[in-house]
Write an enzyme that holds these catalytic residues in place. Structure first.
Site, mmCIF file in Angstrom:
data_model
loop_
_atom_site.group_PDB
_atom_site.id
_atom_site.type_symbol
_atom_site.label_atom_id
_atom_site.label_comp_id
_atom_site.label_asym_id
_atom_site.label_seq_id
_atom_site.Cartn_x
_atom_site.Cartn_y
_atom_site.Cartn_z
ATOM 1 N N SER A 43 -60.580 -21.740 -2.556
ATOM 2 C CA SER A 43 -60.055 -21.795 -3.926
ATOM 3 C C SER A 43 -60.172 -20.448 -4.623
ATOM 4 O O SER A 43 -59.325 -20.100 -5.445
ATOM 5 C CB SER A 43 -60.756 -22.889 -4.739
ATOM 6 O OG SER A 43 -62.146 -22.647 -4.801
ATOM 7 N N GLU A 44 -61.223 -19.663 -4.288
ATOM 8 C CA GLU A 44 -61.350 -18.318 -4.860
ATOM 9 C C GLU A 44 -61.955 -17.371 -3.841
ATOM 10 O O GLU A 44 -62.858 -17.745 -3.072
ATOM 11 C CB GLU A 44 -62.257 -18.307 -6.100
ATOM 12 C CG GLU A 44 -61.858 -19.250 -7.208
ATOM 13 C CD GLU A 44 -60.653 -18.805 -8.005
ATOM 14 O OE1 GLU A 44 -60.220 -17.644 -7.828
ATOM 15 O OE2 GLU A 44 -60.154 -19.608 -8.803
ATOM 16 N N THR A 45 -61.470 -16.134 -3.854
ATOM 17 C CA THR A 45 -62.117 -15.022 -3.162
ATOM 18 C C THR A 45 -62.433 -13.961 -4.198
ATOM 19 O O THR A 45 -61.561 -13.567 -4.979
ATOM 20 C CB THR A 45 -61.216 -14.434 -2.063
ATOM 21 O OG1 THR A 45 -60.960 -15.441 -1.082
ATOM 22 C CG2 THR A 45 -61.867 -13.248 -1.390
#
Length: 254
Positions: A43-45
């Site tokens: 969902s996030e990096t």
């Protein structure tokens, strides 16, 4: 470059919300960071260059992210790269992070006030549930439902939710064992359902603080992985706290 996968808002591996953390040595382009985020497909990096922190979903760059900030701080603390208070320069402002003696990491984020809103057309059908209250924050639409069980059993039409004009849809209700519960759906930014969403609690904290008459609360996000977020609402700030666990570390090659 060093690359990590960290489960945030949990003290147990394979629970909470996984984020990738890339420690940059030199500046890189936004296009390259977006390609890495798509490759990681979480969902996030998070990408950290000195004190500059940026976050990307597999589709877009976002302006605020709690769990990837927690993951980044955890990497710095656990590897001995940093100690004491951290300050990250981000698109959402300067974010201050500290580590408590018990190992829990606390983050100082901007509060996102929720103002009452009309129910958007098609929302009830998309959720498959009847909203009790609907409000809007700077980022998201917040929908209160009647019970924890309704939130837990929700099976929304994700494609239909993408028609909502917001970064994402926060669904919430009073909790049975915690102060409140929530789930977070953000198909517009490439995240059908986020396991545990720190930035959503920037709206949930002032919302439930006003409803319950207390500033310190605990929220449970009822995704399949699940996670706990401890919050304290202080005027225009929200303090988020949680644990994190490193599950993977390696080297990223250009």
């Amino acid at each position: 470059m060093r690359l990590f996968t960290v489960d945030a808002f949990t003290d147990t591996a394979f629970q909470g919300n996984p984020a990738a953390v890339c420690l940059l040595e030199t500046p890189v382009t936004a296009r390259w960071m977006q390609s890495v985020a798509a490759e990681m497909n979480l969902s996030e990096t998070a990408f950290l260059l000195r004190d500059s922190l940026r976050w990307f979903t597999p589709m877009v760059e976002v302006t605020l992210c709690g769990h990837a900030t927690l993951a980044t701080a955890h990497v710095l603390y656990s590897t001995g790269t940093a100690d004491g208070q951290l300050e990250f320069s981000t698109a959402g402002g300067v974010l201050t992070v500290n580590r408590r003696p018990d190992g829990m990491i606390t983050m100082d984020f901007p509060a996102k006030r929720v103002t009452p809103s009309e129910v958007p057309p098609g929302l009830e059908n998309a959720l498959g549930a009847t909203p009790l209250r609907v409000g809007k924050s700077q980022l998201d639409l917040l929908v209160e439902l009647d019970s924890e069980e309704t939130v837990r059993s929700l099976a929304p039409d994700i494609r239909a939710l993408a028609a909502v004009d917001a970064r994402g849809v926060i669904v919430t209700a009073p909790g049975t064992e915690t102060d409140f519960v929530s789930r977070f759906f953000a198909p517009n930014v490439g995240v059908p359902e986020d396991p545990v969403t720190g930035s959503a609690h920037c709206a949930l904290a002032p919302y439930w603080s006003a409803r319950l008459g207390r500033t310190s609360l605990t929220g449970a996000q009822l995704s399949a992985r699940g996670g706990l977020v401890h919050v304290r609402h202080d005027d225009d700030r929200v303090h988020l706290a949680g644990h994190a666990v490193t599950v993977l570390s390696g080297t990223l090659h250009l």
